[in-house]
Scaffold this motif. Structure first.
Motif, PDB file in Angstrom:
ATOM      1  N   HIS A   1       1.689  -6.483  65.439  1.00 47.69           N
ATOM      2  CA  HIS A   1       0.309  -6.897  65.712  1.00 47.69           C
ATOM      3  C   HIS A   1      -0.392  -5.968  66.687  1.00 47.69           C
TER       4      HIS A   1
ATOM      5  N   GLN B   1      -2.681 -17.320  67.116  1.00 48.03           N
ATOM      6  CA  GLN B   1      -1.912 -17.240  65.868  1.00 48.03           C
ATOM      7  C   GLN B   1      -0.487 -17.749  66.071  1.00 48.03           C
ATOM      8  N   ASP B   2       0.124 -17.372  67.179  1.00 47.75           N
ATOM      9  CA  ASP B   2       1.487 -17.825  67.466  1.00 47.75           C
ATOM     10  C   ASP B   2       1.555 -19.354  67.514  1.00 47.75           C
TER      11      ASP B   2
ATOM     12  N   HIS C   1      -4.245 -23.759  66.656  1.00 42.01           N
ATOM     13  CA  HIS C   1      -4.811 -22.445  67.005  1.00 42.01           C
ATOM     14  C   HIS C   1      -6.089 -22.598  67.804  1.00 42.01           C
TER      15      HIS C   1
ATOM     16  N   GLN D   1      -3.889 -13.391  69.584  1.00 46.04           N
ATOM     17  CA  GLN D   1      -2.476 -13.391  69.212  1.00 46.04           C
ATOM     18  C   GLN D   1      -1.791 -14.692  69.642  1.00 46.04           C
ATOM     19  N   GLU D   2      -2.127 -15.167  70.827  1.00 46.27           N
ATOM     20  CA  GLU D   2      -1.581 -16.445  71.282  1.00 46.27           C
ATOM     21  C   GLU D   2      -1.982 -17.569  70.333  1.00 46.27           C
TER      22      GLU D   2
ATOM     23  N   ALA E   1       3.675 -21.731  64.832  1.00 47.72           N
ATOM     24  CA  ALA E   1       4.690 -22.629  65.386  1.00 47.72           C
ATOM     25  C   ALA E   1       4.493 -24.068  64.915  1.00 47.72           C
TER      26      ALA E   1
ATOM     27  N   ASN F   1       7.330 -16.187  57.988  1.00 48.89           N
ATOM     28  CA  ASN F   1       6.226 -15.242  58.075  1.00 48.89           C
ATOM     29  C   ASN F   1       6.546 -14.080  57.137  1.00 48.89           C
TER      30      ASN F   1
ATOM     31  N   ASP G   1      -1.658 -12.946  59.162  1.00 45.25           N
ATOM     32  CA  ASP G   1      -0.380 -12.867  58.467  1.00 45.25           C
ATOM     33  C   ASP G   1      -0.398 -13.826  57.282  1.00 45.25           C
TER      34      ASP G   1
END
Length: 360
Positions: free
Chosen positions: A355, A255-256, A275, A252-253, A260, A349, A338
């Motif tokens: 998630h 993807q964030d 990523h 998840q980190e 960004a 998004n 996503d």
């Protein structure tokens, strides 16, 4: 923009390609490009384009449909002599140098080339994929509708899930629910991988039962108005171990960080690098795939490709997936995905499903 203007604008790109390369004709045989350049949705057809004219060769099943769906396109009906009539239409339109899609099969190309005689042919694929890379307002609306349909079905699925279900039961239930929400079809074969099978990036659903403490990768998409959606969630069934939750959180980190980094003018590889930096930091890059995402549209895999080293410049209107994952053979797999839209100011998004989803 009205439909006539829309297709004229799209065909202008084809005609620009022809002019720059000294060609006087183009032929499209794939469903996606036929639909994109003239609106025809039938399964059989050959679209022929010159600098002034557009003709569609199809069979009697689709004659009426083709006339209803297209604008300013000559409809040429064939019976059993399809390739002969295609070649005749090429010659009648005065084409001497013709570009073909490189996806044309050998079985079709050589007989057609023989029938066309002296017509010179060249092949192209990437240019036309890139022409479809930036979506117009209508395409964006269709893609958003497909995503809403998929998420509505998935949301209903979550209330029906429980430990002890099989992977196939999960997939079958999902297929029924998205159909009820208006999906025309699935955009690819649904992936359901539970526990150790989550490490198979394209796990086909089986009769394996989902156990307490397992993570389950569910990757699916639907088609709506011809356009695809694509979403993955890793579901947490029961109490998941701290080690597996650490992996889940890293993905998840990752993807964030990627999302960004998305903005107009950014290179595709920059998003991929953002990523991957998370996995490199943790010494886990060997357990990741070699790419982050892909464009979606009339096909489930389109341009742009968000992969290592790709220098495609992101532009407003591009829609692509962001789907990092880590895969540990015989242990577990985690992927989250996503669909995102590049906007004038950054990124939107398009996926709204949470998630982290706990089942049981």
């Amino acid at each position: 923009m009205d439909q006539r203007g829309l297709y004229a604008k799209r065909l202008a790109g084809v005609r620009r390609y022809m002019k720059e390369r000294g060609l006087d004709g183009a032929m499209f045989t794939s469903y996606e490009n036929r639909r994109y350049y003239c609106g025809f949705t039938g399964s059989n057809g050959c679209l022929i384009v010159t600098d002034r004219e557009t003709a569609l060769v199809t069979d009697k099943r689709y004659t009426t449909q083709a006339k209803q769906e297209t604008i300013d396109v000559e409809i040429v009906e064939h019976a059993a002599n399809r390739l002969e009539l295609v070649a005749e239409t090429v010659r009648r339109l005065g084409i001497t140098r013709l570009v073909l899609e490189s996806c044309m099969t050998v079985d079709e190309y050589f007989p057609l080339q023989e029938k066309m005689g002296a017509v010179e042919t060249v092949f192209e694929q990437e240019y036309f994929l890139e022409e479809r890379m930036v979506k117009d307002a209508e395409e964006i609306a269709c893609t958003k509708a497909a995503i809403r349909c998929a998420e509505a079905g998935f949301d209903k699925l979550l209330t029906r899930l429980k430990i002890g279900m099989t992977e196939k039961e999960v997939a079958d239930e999902l297929h029924y629910l998205v159909s009820k929400e208006g999906a025309e079809a699935l955009s690819f074969g649904t992936i359901v991988g539970s526990g150790p099978r989550g490490a198979l990036a394209h796990a086909f659903p089986t009769d394996k039962k989902i156990k307490e403490g397992e993570m389950v990768v569910v990757d699916f998409g639907v088609m709506k108005d011809g356009y695809c959606s694509d979403m993955t969630r890793t579901l947490l069934f029961g109490k998941v171990s701290e080690e597996h939750m650490h992996i889940f959180n890293l993905v998840q980190e990752s993807q964030d960080a990627a999302i960004a980094a998305i903005a107009p003018g950014v290179l595709a590889k920059t998003v991929e690098d953002a990523h991957r930096a998370v996995f490199l930091r943790e010494g886990l890059d060997d357990y990741a795939l070699r790419g982050l995402g892909h464009g979606i549209g009339l096909q489930i895999h389109e341009c742009p490709r968000i992969v290592i080293g790709n220098e495609t410049v992101l532009k407003p209107g591009m829609i692509f997936t962001v789907e990092p994952g880590l895969y540990f053979p015989n242990d577990c797999g985690v992927r989250t995905e996503d669909d995102v839209l590049v906007t004038e100011n950054g990124v939107e998004n398009l996926s709204h499903t949470p998630h982290k989803i706990q089942i049981g």
